[in-house]
Scaffold this active site. Structure first.
Site, PDB file in Angstrom:
ATOM      1  N   GLY A  87       0.841  -1.192   0.000  1.00 52.79           N
ATOM      2  CA  GLY A  87       0.000   0.000   0.000  1.00 52.79           C
ATOM      3  C   GLY A  87       0.873   1.238   0.000  1.00 52.79           C
ATOM      4  N   ARG A  88       0.332   2.326   0.503  1.00 50.70           N
ATOM      5  CA  ARG A  88       1.097   3.578   0.514  1.00 50.70           C
ATOM      6  C   ARG A  88       1.960   3.744   1.747  1.00 50.70           C
ATOM      7  NH1 ARG A  88      -3.329   7.373  -0.319  1.00 50.70           N
ATOM      8  NH2 ARG A  88      -2.012   8.786   0.838  1.00 50.70           N
ATOM      9  N   GLU A  91       6.002   3.922   1.732  1.00 49.12           N
ATOM     10  CA  GLU A  91       6.728   5.089   1.221  1.00 49.12           C
ATOM     11  C   GLU A  91       7.128   6.049   2.338  1.00 49.12           C
ATOM     12  OE1 GLU A  91       3.190   8.136  -0.240  1.00 49.12           O
ATOM     13  OE2 GLU A  91       3.931   6.654  -1.649  1.00 49.12           O
ATOM     14  N   CYS A 117       3.660  -6.426  -2.499  1.00 47.93           N
ATOM     15  CA  CYS A 117       3.296  -5.211  -3.227  1.00 47.93           C
ATOM     16  C   CYS A 117       4.353  -4.119  -3.078  1.00 47.93           C
ATOM     17  CB  CYS A 117       1.911  -4.749  -2.788  1.00 47.93           C
ATOM     18  SG  CYS A 117       1.123  -3.594  -3.925  1.00 47.93           S
ATOM     19  N   HIS A 118       4.021  -3.020  -2.410  1.00 45.77           N
ATOM     20  CA  HIS A 118       4.971  -1.941  -2.176  1.00 45.77           C
ATOM     21  C   HIS A 118       5.781  -2.140  -0.899  1.00 45.77           C
ATOM     22  CE1 HIS A 118       2.578   0.005  -5.299  1.00 45.77           C
ATOM     23  NE2 HIS A 118       3.527   0.910  -5.411  1.00 45.77           N
ATOM     24  N   TYR A 137       5.162  -5.070  -6.439  1.00 46.86           N
ATOM     25  CA  TYR A 137       4.311  -4.477  -7.455  1.00 46.86           C
ATOM     26  C   TYR A 137       5.238  -3.991  -8.579  1.00 46.86           C
ATOM     27  CZ  TYR A 137       0.549  -1.990  -9.676  1.00 46.86           C
ATOM     28  OH  TYR A 137      -0.376  -1.586 -10.597  1.00 46.86           O
TER      29      TYR A 137
END
Length: 185
Positions: A87-88, A91, A117-118, A137
């Site tokens: 997800g975000r 980051e 994913c991320h 991802y």
């Protein structure tokens, strides 16, 4: 059974947080979900990413997820494995020095680490994937390669294990990811 640490945060991908959290517990493992600057009982916001035929995924607000442990109390030696959802949140979590130290400690001790994913953005920031086959991802491929990893291009429902590391490109890979992670546990 294993004691698993999950490092998560606001706008984590809902499925990538909740499904492994519940799935690992259903297998009999204990899972402590933590987030920097938050305590047990605090909530994080999740997001839902979907593949709807566009050039990238779409994002919608997901559920609230209640943390069950406190980040400031984490000691790596109290855990058998580490799980890093996508997800975000990765980051900004990768900017937290203590998050990076924890990931490095798990890697140095050879304990199982799973990421989806991320989530591998955290692995690249921690510098723990050099020479390892890593899936993520597809948009994370440049980061994986710049960190010295070998990007494993897999179908969205695939996962790969390289040593103590299990990675996958997105939430459709949960069955493969969790099966491979459980084998390491």
């Amino acid at each position: 059974m294993a004691k698993v640490l999950m490092i998560t945060g606001d706008y984590v991908e809902d499925y990538e947080n909740m499904v492994p959290f519940q799935g690992l517990m259903a297998m009999g493992h204990s899972v402590d979900a933590v987030c920097p600057e938050k305590q047990a009982g605090d909530m994080i916001a999740t997001s839902i990413h979907d593949f709807e035929g566009d050039q990238t995924y779409s994002e919608k607000r997901g559920h609230n997820f209640e943390l069950n442990a406190t980040f400031d109390h984490v000691l790596e030696e109290n855990y058998d494995a580490l799980y890093l959802p996508g997800g975000r949140s990765p980051e900004y979590l990768r900017l937290n020095r203590r998050v990076i130290e924890i990931i490095q400690q798990f890697s140095q001790s050879g304990k199982p680490i799973a990421s989806v994913c991320h989530g591998p953005q955290l692995l690249t920031a921690a510098g723990v994937i050099r020479g390892k086959k890593v899936s993520a991802y597809p948009a994370c491929q440049p980061e994986v390669e710049m960190a010295g990893g070998i990007f494993a291009e897999l179908p969205m429902d695939g996962a790969i294990t390289d040593g103590n590391l299990v990675t996958a490109p997105a939430w459709p890979a949960h069955p493969a990811l969790l099966m491979q992670f459980a084998a390491l546990l």
